[in-house]
Design a protein around this motif. Structure first.
Motif, PDB file in Angstrom:
ATOM      1  N   THR A  51       0.841  -1.188   0.000  1.00 44.39           N
ATOM      2  CA  THR A  51       0.000   0.000   0.000  1.00 44.39           C
ATOM      3  C   THR A  51       0.881   1.245   0.000  1.00 44.39           C
ATOM      4  OG1 THR A  51      -0.084   0.155   2.404  1.00 44.39           O
ATOM      5  CG2 THR A  51      -1.767  -1.214   1.316  1.00 44.39           C
ATOM      6  N   ARG A  71      -1.593   6.397  -7.848  1.00 45.24           N
ATOM      7  CA  ARG A  71      -2.893   6.175  -8.484  1.00 45.24           C
ATOM      8  C   ARG A  71      -2.903   6.795  -9.880  1.00 45.24           C
ATOM      9  NH1 ARG A  71      -7.746   8.622  -5.182  1.00 45.24           N
ATOM     10  NH2 ARG A  71      -6.634  10.536  -5.795  1.00 45.24           N
ATOM     11  N   ARG A  80      -0.048  -0.902 -10.739  1.00 44.65           N
ATOM     12  CA  ARG A  80      -1.468  -1.262 -10.778  1.00 44.65           C
ATOM     13  C   ARG A  80      -1.983  -1.315  -9.349  1.00 44.65           C
ATOM     14  NH1 ARG A  80      -4.221  -5.897  -9.948  1.00 44.65           N
ATOM     15  NH2 ARG A  80      -2.314  -7.181  -9.889  1.00 44.65           N
ATOM     16  N   GLU A  81      -3.100  -0.629  -9.116  1.00 44.01           N
ATOM     17  CA  GLU A  81      -3.700  -0.620  -7.784  1.00 44.01           C
ATOM     18  C   GLU A  81      -4.818  -1.649  -7.734  1.00 44.01           C
ATOM     19  OE1 GLU A  81      -5.565   2.530  -4.535  1.00 44.01           O
ATOM     20  OE2 GLU A  81      -5.485   3.085  -6.662  1.00 44.01           O
ATOM     21  N   ASP A  82      -4.806  -2.492  -6.695  1.00 50.24           N
ATOM     22  CA  ASP A  82      -5.864  -3.495  -6.570  1.00 50.24           C
ATOM     23  C   ASP A  82      -6.984  -2.988  -5.656  1.00 50.24           C
ATOM     24  OD1 ASP A  82      -5.094  -3.883  -3.899  1.00 50.24           O
ATOM     25  OD2 ASP A  82      -3.834  -5.612  -4.373  1.00 50.24           O
ATOM     26  N   THR A  83      -7.975  -3.831  -5.416  1.00 51.66           N
ATOM     27  CA  THR A  83      -9.140  -3.413  -4.629  1.00 51.66           C
ATOM     28  C   THR A  83      -8.814  -3.211  -3.158  1.00 51.66           C
ATOM     29  OG1 THR A  83      -9.754  -5.746  -4.381  1.00 51.66           O
ATOM     30  CG2 THR A  83     -10.789  -4.515  -6.190  1.00 51.66           C
ATOM     31  N   ASP A  84      -7.648  -3.669  -2.719  1.00 42.19           N
ATOM     32  CA  ASP A  84      -7.205  -3.456  -1.344  1.00 42.19           C
ATOM     33  C   ASP A  84      -6.264  -2.261  -1.221  1.00 42.19           C
ATOM     34  OD1 ASP A  84      -8.624  -5.681  -0.317  1.00 42.19           O
ATOM     35  OD2 ASP A  84      -7.023  -7.013  -1.032  1.00 42.19           O
ATOM     36  N   SER A  85      -6.181  -1.459  -2.304  1.00 43.10           N
ATOM     37  CA  SER A  85      -5.337  -0.251  -2.342  1.00 43.10           C
ATOM     38  C   SER A  85      -3.845  -0.566  -2.275  1.00 43.10           C
ATOM     39  CB  SER A  85      -5.715   0.727  -1.211  1.00 43.10           C
ATOM     40  OG  SER A  85      -7.040   1.177  -1.377  1.00 43.10           O
TER      41      SER A  85
END
Length: 344
Positions: A51, A71, A80-85
């Motif tokens: 993160t 971002r 690449r940012e995932d759904t968990d930031s």
């Protein structure tokens, strides 16, 4: 008479507005990229996603601000940012690592350095008077400035050498060098390209022709080419070594104006025999409106040098003025081509 290119539909107008305003803020991308480079985000992600808060703790920066920058970079395919930031490496991010043979980190640091950044901000001045603003900003032409500023010189030469290391194998393999003879690399930097050519062609002998300060950093001490190389010190504006079968000017002419490039070519021409060949390795600007790296680099060249990328007709004219004849243009896997010339 109506203009068929004028947008009339609301969707066309909106798209045009988005394009222009987005391009107007385009300078934010290299600024954000430099943040990632300076904090070595790619290096910190090699062992897995993290993160922005975790990365900020490792790099000593402000976590919310870092998240916003990463971002933004993710919208361009860098990270690449995932759904968990958490942020992940992408193919584009991998080339920013220092531990891979194809790294362009040092080159990207150079291209986002204040030497380029500040000069680019004065592009309008360059267009108005036809010369780079670099001299006015930094108090001297680039190469004189580098002679006086060790850190900037290290940034410049490392970035250029690392770029060359990536591309030189493909360039060397694109030309059918003779089985025997002497190749003279004029302005060949630390000699990475010459080393590659000699390693691929065991019957060739090589000469690296450069200024003394550059020759002190040469990369020719390689068992694979032992006994087949030498260095020669000099100024390529004045003279070049004689006795070569192949002369090379790799990424040299684009640094200089037409007048200065002509001086370099004339010095090489005087050194060449009637049987010798000259290989100019540079980007060639194609015709048309399609995007091409040479068109991008051309604008970059005039912001920091009084140099330029050239079209094939411009190369042909410049070579002819020096008593040389363009024989053919050979593409390479990268962004440059090999322009082969002989004495006229």
């Amino acid at each position: 008479m109506s203009d068929a290119t004028q947008p009339t539909q609301a969707t066309e107008i909106a798209a045009a507005v988005r394009q222009v305003l987005g391009d107007s803020l385009g300078y934010l991308y290299p600024a954000a990229l430099r943040v990632a480079l300076r904090t070595d985000i790619a290096g910190h992600l090699t062992d897995g996603p993290k993160t922005a808060a975790q990365l900020a703790e490792l790099t000593g920066v402000h976590a919310p601000s870092l998240h916003r920058v990463l971002r933004f970079l993710a919208t361009r395919g860098i990270f690449r940012e995932d759904t968990d930031s958490a942020f992940h490496l992408t193919p584009a991010a991998h080339v920013l690592r220092t531990d891979v043979p194809y790294s362009v980190r040092s080159t990207a640091l150079l291209l986002t350095d204040e030497m380029y950044w500040k000069s680019t901000g004065r592009l309008e001045d360059t267009v108005r008077d036809g010369s780079t603003a670099f001299n006015d900003i930094f108090g001297a032409p680039l190469f004189d400035y580098l002679d006086q500023n060790e850190e900037s010189a290290r940034t410049f030469h490392t970035g250029i050498a690392d770029l060359s290391a990536i591309e030189q194998g493909g360039i060397a393999a694109s030309y059918d060098f003779p089985a025997t003879g002497k190749i003279i690399d004029v302005g060949g930097g630390p000699g990475g390209f010459l080393r590659t050519v000699l390693a691929n062609n065991p019957g060739l002998h090589g000469v690296l022709y450069e200024q003394d300060a550059v020759l002190q950093q040469h990369q020719l001490d390689d068992e694979a080419i032992a006994g087949r190389w030498e260095t020669a010190e000099g100024n390529f504006f004045d003279v070049a070594p004689t006795g070569g079968d192949i002369y090379v000017l790799k990424r040299v002419l684009h640094d200089w104006s037409d007048d200065d490039s002509l001086r370099i070519l004339q010095a090489v021409r005087k050194a060449m025999s009637d049987q010798a060949r000259l290989l100019v390795v540079d980007a060639v600007v194609p015709p048309g409106n399609d995007p091409h790296p040479a068109k991008l680099y051309d604008v970059a060249m005039m912001t920091i040098f009084d140099g330029k990328e050239r079209t094939e007709p411009e190369f042909k004219e410049l070579l002819a003025a020096a008593g040389l004849r363009l024989v053919r243009v050979i593409p390479t896997p990268g962004t440059v081509s090999i322009l082969e010339a002989v004495t006229a």
